[in-house]
Design a protein around this motif. Structure first.
Motif, PDB file in Angstrom:
ATOM      1  N   PHE A  90      10.790  -9.639  94.983  1.00 16.60           N
ATOM      2  CA  PHE A  90      10.178 -10.922  94.656  1.00 16.60           C
ATOM      3  C   PHE A  90      10.021 -11.761  95.916  1.00 16.60           C
ATOM      4  O   PHE A  90      10.990 -11.976  96.649  1.00 16.60           O
ATOM      5  CB  PHE A  90      11.022 -11.695  93.639  1.00 16.60           C
ATOM      6  N   GLY A 107       7.385 -15.215  92.836  1.00 19.50           N
ATOM      7  CA  GLY A 107       6.197 -14.453  92.530  1.00 19.50           C
ATOM      8  C   GLY A 107       6.444 -13.533  91.338  1.00 19.50           C
ATOM      9  O   GLY A 107       7.539 -13.496  90.786  1.00 19.50           O
TER      10      GLY A 107
ATOM     11  N   GLN B  37      13.435 -14.861  82.604  1.00 22.68           N
ATOM     12  CA  GLN B  37      12.576 -13.844  83.197  1.00 22.68           C
ATOM     13  C   GLN B  37      11.898 -13.051  82.090  1.00 22.68           C
ATOM     14  O   GLN B  37      12.536 -12.237  81.413  1.00 22.68           O
ATOM     15  CB  GLN B  37      13.357 -12.915  84.123  1.00 22.68           C
ATOM     16  N   GLY B  40       7.885  -8.273  83.346  1.00 25.36           N
ATOM     17  CA  GLY B  40       6.808  -8.199  84.331  1.00 25.36           C
ATOM     18  C   GLY B  40       6.548  -9.485  85.085  1.00 25.36           C
ATOM     19  O   GLY B  40       5.533  -9.598  85.787  1.00 25.36           O
ATOM     20  N   GLN B  41       7.429 -10.447  84.961  1.00 23.17           N
ATOM     21  CA  GLN B  41       7.255 -11.743  85.624  1.00 23.17           C
ATOM     22  C   GLN B  41       8.454 -12.056  86.504  1.00 23.17           C
ATOM     23  O   GLN B  41       9.515 -11.451  86.374  1.00 23.17           O
ATOM     24  CB  GLN B  41       7.109 -12.849  84.571  1.00 23.17           C
ATOM     25  N   GLY B  42       8.258 -13.031  87.375  1.00 25.33           N
ATOM     26  CA  GLY B  42       9.377 -13.523  88.164  1.00 25.33           C
ATOM     27  C   GLY B  42      10.171 -14.543  87.370  1.00 25.33           C
ATOM     28  O   GLY B  42       9.688 -15.108  86.394  1.00 25.33           O
TER      29      GLY B  42
END
Lengths: 116, 116
Positions: A90, A107, B37, B40-42
């Motif tokens: 990240f 990110g 979280q 698939g994301q930060g």
């Protein structure tokens, strides 16, 4: 507002070959930038950070990143990948005045796979 | 030193049920964070504590989420009632006064919630 874009959701390399994970940031101010790594079933760990000192930053496990203001980039590199480098990475930018209680903005992450 | 400890690691519940997550930060760390979280994301900040005071809870959905940090050590994050969209990993992180301004946070392994 600060934001960060990781240009690749997944990168696959062979063991012993170079690693490049790309990150672009948007900031109205001189930012603080970070790379964090998340191994499977492990907590996020700080790899390295840039806070307006040297533009080439060295981190743990042989990783380094270069701050390029003209390109608004902070790409992560490693000369030779190891199997243990397989993880989610990240790129992170700090909110304004982080040292006064601002936020870390992550990110979306890049998953690094390392093939034998 | 012991790291940030979170429990439970995994939780499966039906929608509309309540759920609580617990976090024990690293000893001596005054700053505690809860992050969300999604797959698939930060991570995204939910709430930040300085000792027992919530100094930033602007991203916490207060209609169903609540958090507390009694005595400025352990913290609990509660969701009541849970919705399908709450399925995610809930991360706890802590930092010391010396390190918080450098952006170095220490993360737990997370609590993975599945809402059916």
């Amino acid at each position: 507002a600060q934001s960060v874009t990781q240009l690749d959701s997944h990168v696959s390399v062979s063991e012993g070959t170079p690693v490049l994970l790309r990150c672009n940031y948007s900031s109205s101010y001189s930012p603080s930038l970070f790379w964090y790594v998340q191994h499977p079933n492990k907590g996020l760990q700080l790899l390295l950070k840039y806070t307006s000192a040297a533009t080439l930053v060295k981190g743990i496990n042989g990783f380094e990143a270069e701050f390029k203001k003209s390109e608004t980039s902070f790409h992560l590199t490693k000369p030779s990948a190891h199997m243990s480098d397989a993880a989610e990475y990240f790129c992170v930018v700090s909110d304004l005045f982080y040292n006064q209680g601002g936020k870390l903005i992550f990110g979306q992450g890049t998953e690094l796979s390392v093939k034998p | 030193e012991a790291g940030v400890v979170q429990s439970p690691r995994y939780k499966i519940i039906e929608k509309k049920q309540p759920v609580a997550f617990w976090c024990n930060p690293i000893s001596g760390h005054n700053t505690l964070y809860w992050y969300l979280q999604n797959l698939g994301q930060g991570p995204e900040l939910l709430i930040r504590y300085e000792n027992e005071e919530a100094v930033d809870d602007s991203q916490l959905p207060k209609d169903r989420f609540s958090a507390e940090r009694l005595k400025g050590v352990d913290s609990t994050l509660k969701i009541q009632p849970a919705e399908l969209g709450d399925s995610a990993v809930y991360l706890c992180a802590s930092s010391s006064a010396a390190r918080v301004n450098t952006g170095e946070l220490f993360f737990g392994e997370g609590s993975r919630l599945t809402v059916l």
